[in-house]
Scaffold this motif. Structure first.
Motif, PDB file in Angstrom:
ATOM      1  N   LEU A 112       0.828  -1.203   0.000  1.00  0.00           N
ATOM      2  CA  LEU A 112       0.000   0.000   0.000  1.00  0.00           C
ATOM      3  C   LEU A 112       0.863   1.254   0.000  1.00  0.00           C
ATOM      4  O   LEU A 112       1.423   1.621  -1.018  1.00  0.00           O
ATOM      5  CB  LEU A 112      -0.975  -0.044   1.184  1.00  0.00           C
ATOM      6  N   HIS A 113       1.038   1.919   1.121  1.00  0.00           N
ATOM      7  CA  HIS A 113       1.726   3.216   1.115  1.00  0.00           C
ATOM      8  C   HIS A 113       3.225   3.116   1.388  1.00  0.00           C
ATOM      9  O   HIS A 113       3.963   4.042   1.081  1.00  0.00           O
ATOM     10  CB  HIS A 113       1.081   4.144   2.154  1.00  0.00           C
ATOM     11  N   PHE A 114       3.654   2.015   2.012  1.00  0.00           N
ATOM     12  CA  PHE A 114       5.060   1.763   2.327  1.00  0.00           C
ATOM     13  C   PHE A 114       5.666   2.974   3.037  1.00  0.00           C
ATOM     14  O   PHE A 114       5.129   3.426   4.048  1.00  0.00           O
ATOM     15  CB  PHE A 114       5.815   1.375   1.068  1.00  0.00           C
ATOM     16  N   THR A 115       6.767   3.531   2.522  1.00  0.00           N
ATOM     17  CA  THR A 115       7.379   4.705   3.149  1.00  0.00           C
ATOM     18  C   THR A 115       7.074   5.990   2.389  1.00  0.00           C
ATOM     19  O   THR A 115       7.711   7.019   2.629  1.00  0.00           O
ATOM     20  CB  THR A 115       8.913   4.523   3.259  1.00  0.00           C
ATOM     21  N   GLY A 116       6.116   5.922   1.480  1.00  0.00           N
ATOM     22  CA  GLY A 116       5.666   7.130   0.789  1.00  0.00           C
ATOM     23  C   GLY A 116       6.459   7.520  -0.435  1.00  0.00           C
ATOM     24  O   GLY A 116       6.243   8.611  -0.993  1.00  0.00           O
ATOM     25  N   ASP A 117       7.360   6.651  -0.915  1.00  0.00           N
ATOM     26  CA  ASP A 117       8.203   7.016  -2.054  1.00  0.00           C
ATOM     27  C   ASP A 117       7.379   7.324  -3.308  1.00  0.00           C
ATOM     28  O   ASP A 117       7.628   8.313  -4.005  1.00  0.00           O
ATOM     29  CB  ASP A 117       9.197   5.900  -2.373  1.00  0.00           C
ATOM     30  N   ILE A 118       6.433   6.447  -3.620  1.00  0.00           N
ATOM     31  CA  ILE A 118       5.652   6.643  -4.845  1.00  0.00           C
ATOM     32  C   ILE A 118       4.770   7.877  -4.719  1.00  0.00           C
ATOM     33  O   ILE A 118       4.573   8.624  -5.690  1.00  0.00           O
ATOM     34  CB  ILE A 118       4.839   5.378  -5.181  1.00  0.00           C
ATOM     35  N   HIS A 119       4.263   8.145  -3.517  1.00  0.00           N
ATOM     36  CA  HIS A 119       3.498   9.376  -3.309  1.00  0.00           C
ATOM     37  C   HIS A 119       4.383  10.603  -3.531  1.00  0.00           C
ATOM     38  O   HIS A 119       3.931  11.613  -4.085  1.00  0.00           O
ATOM     39  CB  HIS A 119       2.927   9.413  -1.887  1.00  0.00           C
ATOM     40  N   VAL A 121       6.982  10.806  -5.544  1.00  0.00           N
ATOM     41  CA  VAL A 121       7.167  10.939  -6.991  1.00  0.00           C
ATOM     42  C   VAL A 121       5.931  11.578  -7.617  1.00  0.00           C
ATOM     43  O   VAL A 121       6.040  12.470  -8.468  1.00  0.00           O
ATOM     44  CB  VAL A 121       7.457   9.566  -7.635  1.00  0.00           C
ATOM     45  N   THR A 122       4.749  11.144  -7.179  1.00  0.00           N
ATOM     46  CA  THR A 122       3.506  11.731  -7.682  1.00  0.00           C
ATOM     47  C   THR A 122       3.466  13.233  -7.409  1.00  0.00           C
ATOM     48  O   THR A 122       3.127  14.038  -8.291  1.00  0.00           O
ATOM     49  CB  THR A 122       2.287  11.054  -7.020  1.00  0.00           C
ATOM     50  N   SER A 123       3.825  13.619  -6.202  1.00  0.00           N
ATOM     51  CA  SER A 123       3.781  15.039  -5.827  1.00  0.00           C
ATOM     52  C   SER A 123       4.782  15.862  -6.620  1.00  0.00           C
ATOM     53  O   SER A 123       4.474  16.959  -7.101  1.00  0.00           O
ATOM     54  CB  SER A 123       4.053  15.194  -4.328  1.00  0.00           C
ATOM     55  N   ALA A 124       6.001  15.348  -6.764  1.00  0.00           N
ATOM     56  CA  ALA A 124       7.032  16.080  -7.507  1.00  0.00           C
ATOM     57  C   ALA A 124       6.637  16.226  -8.978  1.00  0.00           C
ATOM     58  O   ALA A 124       6.815  17.287  -9.590  1.00  0.00           O
ATOM     59  CB  ALA A 124       8.373  15.368  -7.381  1.00  0.00           C
ATOM     60  N   ASN A 198      22.979   9.506  -6.836  1.00  0.00           N
ATOM     61  CA  ASN A 198      22.897  10.187  -5.548  1.00  0.00           C
ATOM     62  C   ASN A 198      21.993  11.413  -5.717  1.00  0.00           C
ATOM     63  O   ASN A 198      21.434  11.638  -6.799  1.00  0.00           O
ATOM     64  CB  ASN A 198      24.294  10.585  -5.049  1.00  0.00           C
ATOM     65  N   LEU A 199      21.891  12.200  -4.661  1.00  0.00           N
ATOM     66  CA  LEU A 199      21.004  13.359  -4.699  1.00  0.00           C
ATOM     67  C   LEU A 199      21.436  14.368  -5.755  1.00  0.00           C
ATOM     68  O   LEU A 199      20.589  14.948  -6.462  1.00  0.00           O
ATOM     69  CB  LEU A 199      20.950  14.020  -3.315  1.00  0.00           C
ATOM     70  N   GLN A 200      22.736  14.596  -5.894  1.00  0.00           N
ATOM     71  CA  GLN A 200      23.200  15.563  -6.886  1.00  0.00           C
ATOM     72  C   GLN A 200      22.908  15.097  -8.302  1.00  0.00           C
ATOM     73  O   GLN A 200      22.519  15.880  -9.172  1.00  0.00           O
ATOM     74  CB  GLN A 200      24.703  15.827  -6.708  1.00  0.00           C
ATOM     75  N   ASP A 201      23.102  13.812  -8.536  1.00  0.00           N
ATOM     76  CA  ASP A 201      22.786  13.260  -9.853  1.00  0.00           C
ATOM     77  C   ASP A 201      21.284  13.328 -10.100  1.00  0.00           C
ATOM     78  O   ASP A 201      20.838  13.580 -11.226  1.00  0.00           O
ATOM     79  CB  ASP A 201      23.282  11.818  -9.949  1.00  0.00           C
ATOM     80  N   LEU A 202      20.490  13.108  -9.054  1.00  0.00           N
ATOM     81  CA  LEU A 202      19.040  13.244  -9.176  1.00  0.00           C
ATOM     82  C   LEU A 202      18.673  14.644  -9.655  1.00  0.00           C
ATOM     83  O   LEU A 202      17.885  14.818 -10.594  1.00  0.00           O
ATOM     84  CB  LEU A 202      18.366  12.953  -7.835  1.00  0.00           C
ATOM     85  N   LYS A 203      19.251  15.664  -9.022  1.00  0.00           N
ATOM     86  CA  LYS A 203      18.962  17.046  -9.420  1.00  0.00           C
ATOM     87  C   LYS A 203      19.371  17.300 -10.871  1.00  0.00           C
ATOM     88  O   LYS A 203      18.639  17.950 -11.632  1.00  0.00           O
ATOM     89  CB  LYS A 203      19.693  18.022  -8.502  1.00  0.00           C
ATOM     90  N   SER A 204      20.524  16.805 -11.253  1.00  0.00           N
ATOM     91  CA  SER A 204      20.999  17.011 -12.615  1.00  0.00           C
ATOM     92  C   SER A 204      20.031  16.387 -13.618  1.00  0.00           C
ATOM     93  O   SER A 204      19.690  16.997 -14.650  1.00  0.00           O
ATOM     94  CB  SER A 204      22.391  16.403 -12.774  1.00  0.00           C
ATOM     95  N   ARG A 205      19.572  15.182 -13.313  1.00  0.00           N
ATOM     96  CA  ARG A 205      18.645  14.486 -14.210  1.00  0.00           C
ATOM     97  C   ARG A 205      17.286  15.186 -14.245  1.00  0.00           C
ATOM     98  O   ARG A 205      16.661  15.299 -15.310  1.00  0.00           O
ATOM     99  CB  ARG A 205      18.492  13.034 -13.771  1.00  0.00           C
ATOM    100  N   LEU A 206      16.803  15.641 -13.088  1.00  0.00           N
ATOM    101  CA  LEU A 206      15.539  16.376 -13.055  1.00  0.00           C
ATOM    102  C   LEU A 206      15.605  17.613 -13.945  1.00  0.00           C
ATOM    103  O   LEU A 206      14.654  17.952 -14.656  1.00  0.00           O
ATOM    104  CB  LEU A 206      15.202  16.789 -11.623  1.00  0.00           C
ATOM    105  N   GLY A 207      16.736  18.290 -13.908  1.00  0.00           N
ATOM    106  CA  GLY A 207      16.899  19.502 -14.708  1.00  0.00           C
ATOM    107  C   GLY A 207      16.879  19.239 -16.198  1.00  0.00           C
ATOM    108  O   GLY A 207      16.515  20.128 -16.990  1.00  0.00           O
ATOM    109  N   ARG A 208      17.266  18.024 -16.637  1.00  0.00           N
ATOM    110  CA  ARG A 208      17.314  17.710 -18.062  1.00  0.00           C
ATOM    111  C   ARG A 208      15.972  17.242 -18.625  1.00  0.00           C
ATOM    112  O   ARG A 208      15.831  17.082 -19.841  1.00  0.00           O
ATOM    113  CB  ARG A 208      18.369  16.624 -18.328  1.00  0.00           C
ATOM    114  N   ALA A 232      13.273  18.409  -5.896  1.00  0.00           N
ATOM    115  CA  ALA A 232      14.248  17.692  -5.071  1.00  0.00           C
ATOM    116  C   ALA A 232      13.849  17.709  -3.598  1.00  0.00           C
ATOM    117  O   ALA A 232      14.049  16.718  -2.882  1.00  0.00           O
ATOM    118  CB  ALA A 232      15.641  18.298  -5.251  1.00  0.00           C
ATOM    119  N   VAL A 233      13.279  18.819  -3.160  1.00  0.00           N
ATOM    120  CA  VAL A 233      12.803  18.895  -1.771  1.00  0.00           C
ATOM    121  C   VAL A 233      11.752  17.813  -1.513  1.00  0.00           C
ATOM    122  O   VAL A 233      11.776  17.126  -0.484  1.00  0.00           O
ATOM    123  CB  VAL A 233      12.224  20.298  -1.475  1.00  0.00           C
ATOM    124  N   LEU A 234      10.828  17.651  -2.456  1.00  0.00           N
ATOM    125  CA  LEU A 234       9.778  16.641  -2.289  1.00  0.00           C
ATOM    126  C   LEU A 234      10.325  15.223  -2.386  1.00  0.00           C
ATOM    127  O   LEU A 234       9.713  14.279  -1.868  1.00  0.00           O
ATOM    128  CB  LEU A 234       8.692  16.851  -3.345  1.00  0.00           C
TER     129      LEU A 234
END
Length: 544
Positions: A112-119, A121-124, A198-208, A232-234
């Motif tokens: 079901l909700h687990f630790t909220g990861d998919i939620h 992603v939905t919010s972001a 990692n988090l920095q790579d996540l931000k870089s990918r989000l930006g692209r 990234a905050v979400l």
């Protein structure tokens, strides 16, 4: 269930690196990586399967049970799996935590909700959608063409009525335009989360990530819109992998959940890297059959992350082979040697395809109670003729003990592993069209590809933007090697129809949409949700 602190301690994780979500779930802190990063990696084993059938093949079940069996056999093993999506859990598929004596727990919470990861992603994802429409409403400084916005909205539910919608209706509600919803697991943010380092790579990918085009035809990204930091905050907690356990206490890292018939279908690179530092062997899986999940695991995840799998376990059932031999779903429990032999071509092709990646293959025959001994023997004899090791798995009924035969065969296969065998199927420098052609002819065994005018326009845009280096992520029916779900067995010589090609620049691939594939599933006539109920003690029933 053991306390998750105890499971972690047995895996060599100190409590200071845990971020607890109750007694039985935890996120793994980035501080753990700093402690583990210099340790040697264990061996990575992919668990995949033949094309899925109505009876179910038990790929997740086998991964869980085999991880328990490997530990019983004296090999410290960790499993790395995807997170279940609410859509399938409440739709046709049901839960995705194994079954019988080979489950990951707490199963209901994970499903079901687990630790909220998919939620998260939905919010972001929907934050970016809202920012796009607001940008246009507030003056459109980027000159975005409302008719060329490619970023849809998402929700973690199967709802066909949201596939195509119109937004902005009514006075003061923005620009009227056609839009739509995808399921969250098809979101590029889910793919980015699962492929980042990692988090920095996540931000870089989000930006692209591509959100649309200007009136002049120039691409516009999430970075251009200034949306990266808020997303990234979400996703700050979602980027951390989750630790749970099997019924026998085997540590399991569950992180991310992209669909394999739409996205790349593999758990996160971050979670896999943690697991490789913690176990001598890591068992991971890729969604659906080997023509989809395994191909994307090899060609996308392993290529981008620099991973090299040591072996592949192909899950097969007697029922799945009979179904591919023409038996209806209602008669799969009836012995039928002729249909079984006819359907073996499906298994044989998957074995041949996996070998193309230079990876040794082991067949795990997932045992059902009604399987006839003669049928089991026929499958094992066929594998022997193909020079493929095979063993019967009975992990549903017996847990780890029922997988010892498969575990011993896997240990032997890993001991014989030759270094440097693995290689992706296609080269990076090939054009997108050539990569598609390679997959269609080499994996699906089709004769060629037919592009719609829309798909050809997309190829032209890709060429104009110089994006031929991207990998290819095929969005295709999981039920057949072809793009037609009813072409069972091992069809050949067909043409795959490509309807469109979309760009996932943050994930690093182009999504090739074939046949009648949709990015927002619908519910069946009797959804799994109809069988759920909560008793007076607060216990959930019917989530299977």
């Amino acid at each position: 269930m053991r306390l998750i602190t105890e499971v972690a301690a047995a895996a060599g994780i100190h409590e200071e690196h845990l971020e607890l979500y109750g007694k039985y779930k935890s996120k793994l802190s980035p501080s753990l990586w700093e402690e583990l990063k210099d340790k040697p990696d264990g061996k990575l084993v992919l668990v995949t399967a033949v094309n899925p059938t109505p009876a179910g093949e038990g790929k997740t079940l086998t991964t869980i049970g085999l991880s328990q069996a490997m530990n019983l056999a004296g090999v410290h093993t960790v499993a790395a799996l995807r997170e279940p999506s609410l859509g399938p859990c409440l739709g046709m598929k049901g839960g995705a935590t194994g079954g019988g004596k080979s489950q990951i727990v707490p199963a209901e919470e994970i499903n079901l909700h687990f630790t909220g990861d998919i939620h998260a992603v939905t919010s972001a994802h929907n934050l970016l959608s809202a920012l796009i429409d607001n940008h246009i409403f507030q003056g459109n400084l980027l000159d975005l063409d409302p008719q060329r916005i490619v970023w849809k909205r998402v929700m973690d539910m199967n709802d066909r009525s949201l596939r195509h919608i119109v937004t902005g209706l009514g006075d003061g509600n923005g620009t009227v335009r056609e839009a739509g919803f995808m399921i969250t697991t098809a979101s590029e943010i889910m793919a980015v989360l699962c492929l980042c380092e990692n988090l920095q790579d996540l931000k870089s990918r989000l930006g692209r990530m591509l959100i649309g085009f200007t009136y002049a035809g120039e691409p516009v990204t999430a970075g251009d819109l200034g949306a990266v930091e808020a997303m990234a905050v979400l996703l700050k907690e979602a980027v951390k992998p989750n630790l749970v356990q099997t019924l026998e206490g085997t540590p399991v890292i569950i992180h991310g959940g992209p669909f394999a018939n739409i996205a790349h279908g593999c758990s996160s690179v971050i979670g896999t890297r943690y697991a490789l530092k913690l176990g001598e062997v890591v068992l991971t899986e890729a969604g659906f059959g080997a023509d989809l999940g395994a191909e994307k695991f090899m060609d996308i995840k392993c290529r981008q992350a620099g991973l090299a799998p040591s072996a592949a376990v192909l899950v097969v059932t007697v029922k799945s082979l009979k179904y591919n031999g023409g038996v209806s779903k209602d008669d799969l429990g009836v012995p039928n040697q002729n249909a079984l032999l006819s359907g073996m071509v499906n298994m044989e092709r998957h074995i041949a395809n996996l070998r193309k990646f230079g990876v040794p293959v082991l067949v795990a025959l997932n045992h059902f109670a009604g399987d006839a001994p003669a049928e089991i023997d026929a499958v094992l004899e066929a594998c022997a003729r193909l020079d493929v090791p095979a063993a019967v798995s009975d992990v549903w009924a017996e847990g780890g003990a029922g997988g010892l035969e498969v575990a011993e065969a896997l240990k032997k296969l890993l001991a014989e592993e030759k270094a440097g065998g693995f290689a992706p199927l296609y080269r990076d420098e090939l054009s997108i069209a050539d990569k598609i052609e390679t997959i269609v002819t080499e994996v699906y065994r089709g004769a060629g590809v037919a592009y719609t005018p829309a798909a050809r326009r997309s190829l032209a845009v890709i060429e104009k933007l110089g994006l031929g280096h991207l990998q290819v992520c095929m969005a295709k029916t999981p039920y057949s090697f072809s793009d037609q779900p009813k072409q069972l067995g091992a069809p050949a010589g067909f043409t795959v129809g490509v309807r469109d090609i979309t760009l996932s620049l943050g994930a690093g691939f182009a999504v090739v949409i074939t046949g009648n594939i949709v990015t927002m599933p619908g519910l069946p006539a009797k959804p799994a949700a109809a069988s759920l109920y909560l008793d007076e003690d607060g216990v959930i029933h019917g989530l299977e």
